[in-house]
Motif scaffolding. Sequence first.
Motif, mmCIF file in Angstrom:
data_model
loop_
_atom_site.group_PDB
_atom_site.id
_atom_site.type_symbol
_atom_site.label_atom_id
_atom_site.label_comp_id
_atom_site.label_asym_id
_atom_site.label_seq_id
_atom_site.Cartn_x
_atom_site.Cartn_y
_atom_site.Cartn_z
ATOM 1 N N GLY A 91 -1.102 1.882 -19.241
ATOM 2 C CA GLY A 91 0.335 1.683 -19.190
ATOM 3 C C GLY A 91 1.068 2.424 -18.099
ATOM 4 N N ARG A 92 0.349 3.188 -17.269
ATOM 5 C CA ARG A 92 1.004 3.933 -16.185
ATOM 6 C C ARG A 92 0.959 3.080 -14.918
ATOM 7 N NH1 ARG A 92 -1.941 9.673 -17.315
ATOM 8 N NH2 ARG A 92 -1.310 10.089 -15.152
ATOM 9 N N VAL A 93 1.626 1.915 -14.996
ATOM 10 C CA VAL A 93 1.451 0.891 -13.965
ATOM 11 C C VAL A 93 2.103 1.284 -12.640
ATOM 12 C CG1 VAL A 93 1.079 -1.020 -15.547
ATOM 13 C CG2 VAL A 93 3.409 -0.371 -14.946
ATOM 14 N N ASP A 94 3.226 1.976 -12.686
ATOM 15 C CA ASP A 94 3.851 2.387 -11.429
ATOM 16 C C ASP A 94 2.956 3.369 -10.680
ATOM 17 O OD1 ASP A 94 6.050 0.806 -11.823
ATOM 18 O OD2 ASP A 94 7.291 2.399 -12.677
ATOM 19 N N GLU A 95 2.354 4.293 -11.407
ATOM 20 C CA GLU A 95 1.435 5.251 -10.812
ATOM 21 C C GLU A 95 0.209 4.540 -10.253
ATOM 22 O OE1 GLU A 95 -0.826 9.406 -12.154
ATOM 23 O OE2 GLU A 95 0.537 8.367 -13.540
ATOM 24 N N ALA A 96 -0.261 3.526 -10.984
ATOM 25 C CA ALA A 96 -1.408 2.737 -10.522
ATOM 26 C C ALA A 96 -1.089 2.014 -9.227
ATOM 27 C CB ALA A 96 -1.813 1.738 -11.600
ATOM 28 N N ARG A 97 0.092 1.412 -9.164
ATOM 29 C CA ARG A 97 0.477 0.675 -7.957
ATOM 30 C C ARG A 97 0.591 1.606 -6.760
ATOM 31 N NH1 ARG A 97 5.145 0.433 -5.650
ATOM 32 N NH2 ARG A 97 6.255 1.184 -7.500
ATOM 33 N N LYS A 98 1.188 2.760 -6.958
ATOM 34 C CA LYS A 98 1.361 3.701 -5.850
ATOM 35 C C LYS A 98 0.007 4.171 -5.317
ATOM 36 C CE LYS A 98 5.908 5.335 -7.340
ATOM 37 N NZ LYS A 98 6.686 6.457 -7.929
ATOM 38 N N LEU A 99 -0.933 4.455 -6.231
ATOM 39 C CA LEU A 99 -2.265 4.863 -5.786
ATOM 40 C C LEU A 99 -2.942 3.726 -5.034
ATOM 41 C CD1 LEU A 99 -4.681 6.741 -5.619
ATOM 42 C CD2 LEU A 99 -5.310 6.052 -7.956
ATOM 43 N N PHE A 100 -2.827 2.508 -5.559
ATOM 44 C CA PHE A 100 -3.454 1.350 -4.910
ATOM 45 C C PHE A 100 -2.900 1.166 -3.495
ATOM 46 C CE2 PHE A 100 -3.558 -3.350 -4.204
ATOM 47 C CZ PHE A 100 -4.927 -3.468 -4.072
ATOM 48 N N GLU A 101 -1.607 1.290 -3.336
ATOM 49 C CA GLU A 101 -1.017 1.077 -2.020
ATOM 50 C C GLU A 101 -1.353 2.224 -1.067
ATOM 51 O OE1 GLU A 101 3.075 0.047 -2.782
ATOM 52 O OE2 GLU A 101 2.507 -1.946 -3.531
ATOM 53 N N LYS A 102 -1.554 3.432 -1.588
ATOM 54 C CA LYS A 102 -2.058 4.522 -0.746
ATOM 55 C C LYS A 102 -3.475 4.213 -0.271
ATOM 56 C CE LYS A 102 -1.574 8.833 -1.727
ATOM 57 N NZ LYS A 102 -1.581 10.123 -2.454
ATOM 58 N N LEU A 103 -4.266 3.615 -1.139
ATOM 59 C CA LEU A 103 -5.628 3.245 -0.758
ATOM 60 C C LEU A 103 -5.618 2.134 0.287
ATOM 61 C CD1 LEU A 103 -7.224 3.371 -4.299
ATOM 62 C CD2 LEU A 103 -8.019 4.695 -2.342
ATOM 63 N N LEU A 104 -4.738 1.165 0.131
ATOM 64 C CA LEU A 104 -4.636 0.102 1.134
ATOM 65 C C LEU A 104 -4.279 0.681 2.499
ATOM 66 C CD1 LEU A 104 -2.787 -2.844 -0.674
ATOM 67 C CD2 LEU A 104 -5.244 -2.517 -0.348
ATOM 68 N N ALA A 105 -3.489 1.745 2.505
ATOM 69 C CA ALA A 105 -3.073 2.352 3.769
ATOM 70 C C ALA A 105 -4.227 3.054 4.479
ATOM 71 C CB ALA A 105 -1.935 3.338 3.521
ATOM 72 N N LEU A 106 -5.340 3.319 3.771
ATOM 73 C CA LEU A 106 -6.504 3.943 4.396
ATOM 74 C C LEU A 106 -7.324 2.955 5.214
ATOM 75 C CD1 LEU A 106 -7.891 6.235 1.546
ATOM 76 C CD2 LEU A 106 -6.209 6.785 3.317
ATOM 77 N N ARG A 107 -7.138 1.654 4.976
ATOM 78 C CA ARG A 107 -7.897 0.653 5.733
ATOM 79 C C ARG A 107 -7.593 0.794 7.211
ATOM 80 N NH1 ARG A 107 -5.972 -4.856 3.935
ATOM 81 N NH2 ARG A 107 -3.980 -3.761 4.083
ATOM 82 N N ASN A 108 -8.557 0.425 8.042
ATOM 83 C CA ASN A 108 -8.248 0.469 9.475
ATOM 84 C C ASN A 108 -7.316 -0.692 9.831
ATOM 85 O OD1 ASN A 108 -9.860 -1.835 9.780
ATOM 86 N ND2 ASN A 108 -11.327 -0.864 11.138
ATOM 87 N N ASP A 109 -6.973 -0.811 11.086
ATOM 88 C CA ASP A 109 -6.002 -1.822 11.501
ATOM 89 C C ASP A 109 -6.476 -3.237 11.257
ATOM 90 O OD1 ASP A 109 -7.902 -1.022 13.542
ATOM 91 O OD2 ASP A 109 -6.863 -2.379 14.898
ATOM 92 N N LEU A 110 -7.765 -3.408 10.983
ATOM 93 C CA LEU A 110 -8.323 -4.730 10.716
ATOM 94 C C LEU A 110 -8.591 -4.953 9.232
ATOM 95 C CD1 LEU A 110 -10.782 -4.861 13.735
ATOM 96 C CD2 LEU A 110 -8.602 -6.075 13.516
ATOM 97 N N GLY A 111 -8.192 -3.995 8.399
ATOM 98 C CA GLY A 111 -8.337 -4.167 6.956
ATOM 99 C C GLY A 111 -9.679 -3.757 6.404
ATOM 100 N N LEU A 112 -10.445 -2.918 7.119
ATOM 101 C CA LEU A 112 -11.808 -2.568 6.719
ATOM 102 C C LEU A 112 -11.881 -1.145 6.178
ATOM 103 C CD1 LEU A 112 -13.766 -4.091 9.740
ATOM 104 C CD2 LEU A 112 -13.218 -5.174 7.543
#
Length: 601
Positions: free
Chosen positions: A540-561
Motif C-alpha cells: 500500500g505504499r504506492v507513492d514510495e514505490a513509484r518514486k523508487l521506480f522512477e529513481k531506478l529508471l533514471a539510472l538507465r543510460n541514455d539509450l535505456g540500458l
Amino acid sequence: MAGRIEDYALIGDMQTAALVCRDGTADWLCLPRFDSHAVFAGLLGTEEHGFWRVGPAHGAEEPPPAADRRRYRGDSLILESEWDTPRGTVRVTDFMPPRDGAPQLIRIVEGVSGRVPMRSMLRMRFSYGRITPWVHKVDNRTVAVAGPDSVWLDTDAETYGKNLTTYSDFTVSPGERVAFTISWQPSHREEPALPEPEASLMATEDFWREWVEHCTYHGPYREAVVRSLITLKALTYAPTGGIVAAPTMSLPEHIGGERNWDYRYTWLRDAAITLSSLLRTGYREEARAWREWLLRSVAGDPENLQIMYGIAGERELGETELDWLPGYENSTPVRAGNGAAHQLQLDVYGEVTEALHLAHMTGLARNDYASLLQLKLIRYLESHWDQPDEGIWEVRGPRRHFVHSKVMAWVAVDRTIKLIESGDADGPLDKWRELRDDIHRDVCEKGYDKERNTFTQSYGSQELDASLLLIPQMGFLPPDDKRVIGTIEAIQRELSTPDGFILRYPTTGGDGENLDGLLGEEGAFLACSFWMADDLAMIGRVDEARKLFEKLLALRNDLGLLAEEWDPHLQRQVGNFPQAFSHVPLIDTALRLTASGAYGG
C-alpha cells in the motif's frame, strides 16, 4: 581505453551482440555466437586486444571524440550516432541484421552537413585478443584468418594496412553514404556472400517494427518497457530459444575487484522470469521457444538439473582465467566459462515450475512433457528440499539453509498441486499438500527472527537478504502479514544504500569476515531494488514505490540500458551489461504500478 559501462550501446542479431561506445568504438564482439571467443576484446583489455572505431578523423595524440548525440532508430536495435565537427555533421548507423547466413556487423557513414574527414580503424584479434590473424586481400575484399575463423571486411572505401590494423580514410558530404561490413565465416568455407548494407538496413528496421507491434503494454512506462523487451529479445539465441543473462563476461561488480563472471549462458532462473515478462506483454512465441529449450536441456534428468546451461543446452561450462587480459579497469581475474554451473541451488526448481505454471495458465499450447517434467521436479524435491545449498546468489562459501531456496521449493510444490487440481496432471495430492505445509512450517519456524520481526538470509543467521522480498510476490505469505512488512522494513534499514537502492546481502560480517567466499564489496543490485518497489506497492505504499521506480529508471543510460548493479560510491553502473535480470523486473514493476494507478503525470 574502454569507456564506462554505461557509455556502451547494444546491437545484435539474436545470435550474438556487439557493444559500441560513444566514440564509435566497437569494443566487444564474439563471433559467431554469444559464447564464442571475442574478436574485439578491447572492453576487457586495451586496443591491442581488438576493436573497430568509425568516427571523425582526429589527431594521433588526441582521444577520439564522443558523439554529440546518439539514439536508437525508433523501437529498434539500430544505433545512430552523430558528431558535430568544425567541418560539419556526420552520422554513423550501426546494426546487425537478423541472421540469414553469415553474421554481419554493418556500419554506414552518412554526411549530414559540410565535408567531414572520417576514419575507420579495424584491429581484429581472435581468441579474446590473444591471436593476431593473417590479413590479406581476396578479390578486393579484406579477410582476416586465424585457425577456424575468418572475418571478411567489405567496403567501397579505400583501405590500407598499418601496424597490424586496417585503416580507411575518406570524406563525406551531405547525403553521401559509405558502408562498411564485417562478416564471419568458418575459415575452411568459401567466402561469404557480398553484403547489401542498404537492403539489410531496411530489413532490420522492418523486423524490429513488426516485432514491437506485438507488445500488449500501453501504459505510462511504455518507452522503458519496450526498450527492455527489445533488449531481452536481443539476448535470445534465436536458433534454440535460450536466453543469455548478458552478452558480456567479466565486467566487474566491484571496480578493481575479483567479482568478475561470465554471463553469456542461460540461467534457468533468469530465463524463467524472462519468460514471465514476455508472456505478460504478448510475446508467446518467445515463451514457447524457451519452454522447448528447457525441455531439451533438462532432457528428462531433473536429478541433475543445472542452474545454467549453454545457449544450445550445453552442460559443460568450464571456468578458466584469461591471464593475458588486464581486465576492465584492471579488474582481475578475467574469467571465461562459469564454474557455478554445477552448484546446488534449490530455488531454481521453484522458478522453473513457476514459469511452466504461468505458461499453462496463460494458455500456451499444452506440452505433455512439460507437465511430466514438473512432476519429476517435485519428486526430486521431496527428498532434497531440506538440504543446504549455495542459494540464489551463487555464493562460493559453504552451503547453507537459505530461506529463499526453501520458499521457492514451496513454490514448486504449490504450483504443481495447482496443476493437478486443474485436471491436467496426476499426482499424490494429499502427500504433496502435506509436503507443502511441512516446507511452509519449516521456513516460518527456522527462517524467521521473532525479536527483529524479519525473515533472515538462512536458518540461524542474523544477516538479511534481498531475495526475501519475493516472499509476498510468490504468494508464500500475504503482503499484509506482519512478518512480510517487518522484513521489508528491515531490508530498507539494513540493506539500503544512501540513495535508497538495495544491496543483495551484506558481503562482510561484523568482524570483517567475507560472508560469501569472495573479497571486496559490490554495488546495489538493481533487480533487488525493483523488487523493493514491487513490495512497497503491494503493502500500500504506492507513492514510495513509484518514486523508487522512477529513481531506478533514471539510472538507465541514455539509450535505456541497465547493467547488473549500481555503484553508490562511484555513481556508475557496474557488472555485466546489459543485464536481463535488471530489465525483467523493470518490466514487472511497470506492469504492477500501472495496474495500481501508481504513476505520475
